[in-house]
Design an enzyme around this catalytic site. Structure first.
Site, PDB file in Angstrom:
ATOM      1  N   SER A 167       1.071 -13.887  -5.803  1.00 42.63           N
ATOM      2  CA  SER A 167       0.343 -13.952  -4.530  1.00 42.63           C
ATOM      3  C   SER A 167      -0.427 -15.275  -4.512  1.00 42.63           C
ATOM      4  O   SER A 167      -0.724 -15.842  -5.571  1.00 42.63           O
ATOM      5  CB  SER A 167      -0.645 -12.791  -4.445  1.00 42.63           C
ATOM      6  N   TYR A 180      -7.145  -6.726  -7.601  1.00 40.40           N
ATOM      7  CA  TYR A 180      -5.873  -7.317  -7.157  1.00 40.40           C
ATOM      8  C   TYR A 180      -5.777  -8.787  -7.585  1.00 40.40           C
ATOM      9  O   TYR A 180      -4.760  -9.218  -8.157  1.00 40.40           O
ATOM     10  CB  TYR A 180      -5.767  -7.194  -5.634  1.00 40.40           C
TER      11      TYR A 180
HETATM   12  P1  NAD Z   1       4.544  -2.794   0.421  1.00 38.30           P
HETATM   13  O1  NAD Z   1       3.430  -1.833   0.312  1.00 38.30           O
HETATM   14  O2  NAD Z   1       5.384  -2.783   1.653  1.00 38.30           O
HETATM   15  O3  NAD Z   1       5.511  -2.683  -0.827  1.00 38.30           O
HETATM   16  C1  NAD Z   1       5.074  -2.399  -2.129  1.00 38.30           C
HETATM   17  C2  NAD Z   1       6.167  -1.646  -2.832  1.00 38.30           C
HETATM   18  O4  NAD Z   1       5.763  -1.372  -4.184  1.00 38.30           O
HETATM   19  C3  NAD Z   1       6.441  -0.291  -2.164  1.00 38.30           C
HETATM   20  O5  NAD Z   1       7.830  -0.058  -2.145  1.00 38.30           O
HETATM   21  C4  NAD Z   1       5.749   0.677  -3.106  1.00 38.30           C
HETATM   22  O6  NAD Z   1       6.283   1.980  -3.064  1.00 38.30           O
HETATM   23  C5  NAD Z   1       6.034  -0.004  -4.435  1.00 38.30           C
HETATM   24  N1  NAD Z   1       5.225   0.525  -5.531  1.00 38.30           N
HETATM   25  C6  NAD Z   1       3.892   0.731  -5.562  1.00 38.30           C
HETATM   26  N2  NAD Z   1       3.541   1.274  -6.740  1.00 38.30           N
HETATM   27  C7  NAD Z   1       4.680   1.408  -7.469  1.00 38.30           C
HETATM   28  C8  NAD Z   1       4.981   1.903  -8.748  1.00 38.30           C
HETATM   29  N3  NAD Z   1       4.021   2.405  -9.533  1.00 38.30           N
HETATM   30  N4  NAD Z   1       6.271   1.879  -9.172  1.00 38.30           N
HETATM   31  C9  NAD Z   1       7.256   1.399  -8.381  1.00 38.30           C
HETATM   32  N5  NAD Z   1       7.027   0.933  -7.148  1.00 38.30           N
HETATM   33  C10 NAD Z   1       5.758   0.931  -6.688  1.00 38.30           C
HETATM   34  O7  NAD Z   1       3.861  -4.238   0.237  1.00 38.30           O
HETATM   35  P2  NAD Z   1       4.521  -5.690   0.124  1.00 38.30           P
HETATM   36  O8  NAD Z   1       3.657  -6.583   0.906  1.00 38.30           O
HETATM   37  O9  NAD Z   1       5.969  -5.663   0.391  1.00 38.30           O
HETATM   38  O10 NAD Z   1       4.241  -5.998  -1.420  1.00 38.30           O
HETATM   39  C11 NAD Z   1       5.258  -6.381  -2.340  1.00 38.30           C
HETATM   40  C12 NAD Z   1       4.691  -7.347  -3.356  1.00 38.30           C
HETATM   41  O11 NAD Z   1       4.311  -8.553  -2.692  1.00 38.30           O
HETATM   42  C13 NAD Z   1       3.435  -6.846  -4.072  1.00 38.30           C
HETATM   43  O12 NAD Z   1       3.488  -7.220  -5.433  1.00 38.30           O
HETATM   44  C14 NAD Z   1       2.319  -7.585  -3.360  1.00 38.30           C
HETATM   45  O13 NAD Z   1       1.188  -7.740  -4.184  1.00 38.30           O
HETATM   46  C15 NAD Z   1       3.004  -8.897  -3.069  1.00 38.30           C
HETATM   47  N6  NAD Z   1       2.375  -9.690  -2.013  1.00 38.30           N
HETATM   48  C16 NAD Z   1       2.367  -9.271  -0.716  1.00 38.30           C
HETATM   49  C17 NAD Z   1       1.769 -10.080   0.244  1.00 38.30           C
HETATM   50  C18 NAD Z   1       1.739  -9.715   1.696  1.00 38.30           C
HETATM   51  O14 NAD Z   1       1.085 -10.424   2.468  1.00 38.30           O
HETATM   52  N7  NAD Z   1       2.415  -8.673   2.142  1.00 38.30           N
HETATM   53  C19 NAD Z   1       1.176 -11.301  -0.124  1.00 38.30           C
HETATM   54  C20 NAD Z   1       1.204 -11.676  -1.461  1.00 38.30           C
HETATM   55  C21 NAD Z   1       1.807 -10.877  -2.404  1.00 38.30           C
END
Ligand code: NAD
Length: 282
Positions: A167, A180
């Site tokens: 991130s 986080y």
């Molecule tokens: P999201 O909530 O749509 O997806 C997260 C996924 O992780 C979901 O499928 C959830 O079920 C899964 N998950 C959570 N706990 C879990 C576990 N214990 N075992 C297996 N799966 C698990 O959110 P997203 O935005 O798609 O996030 C995906 C990644 O991207 C994360 O690591 C998040 O930190 C990172 N991220 C997102 C953003 C953003 O702006 N959306 C920015 C920076 C980083």
């Protein structure tokens, strides 16, 4: 140019290159948001994909169906990435079904936000367990298989590729989200340390560091016009990122086109890390 005169947003229309044909990929947390888009992008590029999920089997099946429609194999696999036994079982299932692994996308993650002095140990531990320990457990299983199998030149120049979903908060401090930000800062040095250690085995380890991407993890930040406008003060490129922006970056980073790229964080953030507050001179 005033804010009103900014050019309209035109989204990229890219030709899909099948640069991952013959490769086997595992995407954690692949039934939602970024993981879903990355899994589908890898499938479109020719990879066979294991679609990991912890809950939401129906959503995972939709991703499996979308990948199969483009001619690649796909398989749903339920596992909590923070549980060692479940991670080991998931890799064993992948090996039984697909034979090996070439690409790991360490994507699963969550937020449990609280003011620092109100944050419980359970909230701290859960975020570290999933976002950091989960990436460690999956990366370790992948490296074991990469080292056992080595390079297969017809498949890839590398013995394996790991992409950690980090991130912008691996470098930008984040008040109210201390657990986080700590997890993502940890991912950065975990990724670089693994990369340094396993590079001689021709294993590449990198991160993607997304900015604000339109997914369920951060609906509060983009769902209302007011929230979206506030978010745009942090994004010089003046649009929110879409999960497909990360999908395209992941395909490139996993492919042999990026063969000499190792140990980096690829920021895909519309310039969020450019200190936008200084755009007017500071
Ligand atoms: P999201 O909530 O749509 O997806 C997260 C996924 O992780 C979901 O499928 C959830 O079920 C899964 N998950 C959570 N706990 C879990 C576990 N214990 N075992 C297996 N799966 C698990 O959110 P997203 O935005 O798609 O996030 C995906 C990644 O991207 C994360 O690591 C998040 O930190 C990172 N991220 C997102 C953003 C953003 O702006 N959306 C920015 C920076 C980083």
């Amino acid at each position: 140019m005033s804010e009103e005169q900014l050019p309209q947003v035109v989204m990229p229309q890219c030709q899909v290159e099948r640069v991952l044909v013959g490769q086997k990929a595992l995407v954690t947390g692949a039934n939602s948001g970024i993981g879903k888009a990355v899994a589908i992008a890898l499938g479109h590029s020719g990879a066979d994909v294991v679609v990991n999920y912890v809950s939401g089997a129906d959503q995972a099946q939709e991703v499996v169906d979308a990948i199969q429609q483009c001619g690649s194999h796909a398989l749903g696999c339920q596992a909590d990435v923070s549980r060692e036994d479940q991670v080991v079982a998931m890799f064993a299932k992948m090996k039984a079904e697909f034979g090996t692994i070439d690409i790991l996308i360490n994507n699963a993650g969550l937020q449990q936000d609280a003011p620092f002095d109100e944050m419980t140990l359970a909230e701290w531990n859960r975020v570290i367990d999933v976002n950091l320990t989960g990436q460690f457990l999956c990366a370790r299983e992948a490296v074991r298989e990469f080292k056992r199998r080595g390079v297969v030149p017809d498949v890839s120049c590398a013995a394996g590729k790991i992409i950690c979903m980090s991130s912008v908060h691996e470098v930008i401090p984040w008040a109210g989200h201390v657990n986080y930000a700590a997890s993502k800062g940890g991912v950065m040095l975990m990724m670089k340390s693994i990369a340094q250690e396993v590079a001689p085995y021709r294993i590449r380890v990198n991160s993607i560091a997304p900015g604000a991407i339109r997914t369920p993890i951060n609906t509060d930040a983009w769902q209302t016009p007011e929230a979206y406008d506030a978010l745009m003060t942090l994004v010089p490129y003046k649009r929110i990122g879409e999960p497909e922006d990360i999908g395209r970056a992941a395909v490139w980073l996993a492919s042999d086109q990026a063969d000499y790229v190792n140990g980096i964080s690829l920021f895909v953030d519309g310039g969020m890390t450019l200190y936008p507050g200084f755009a007017t001179g500071g």
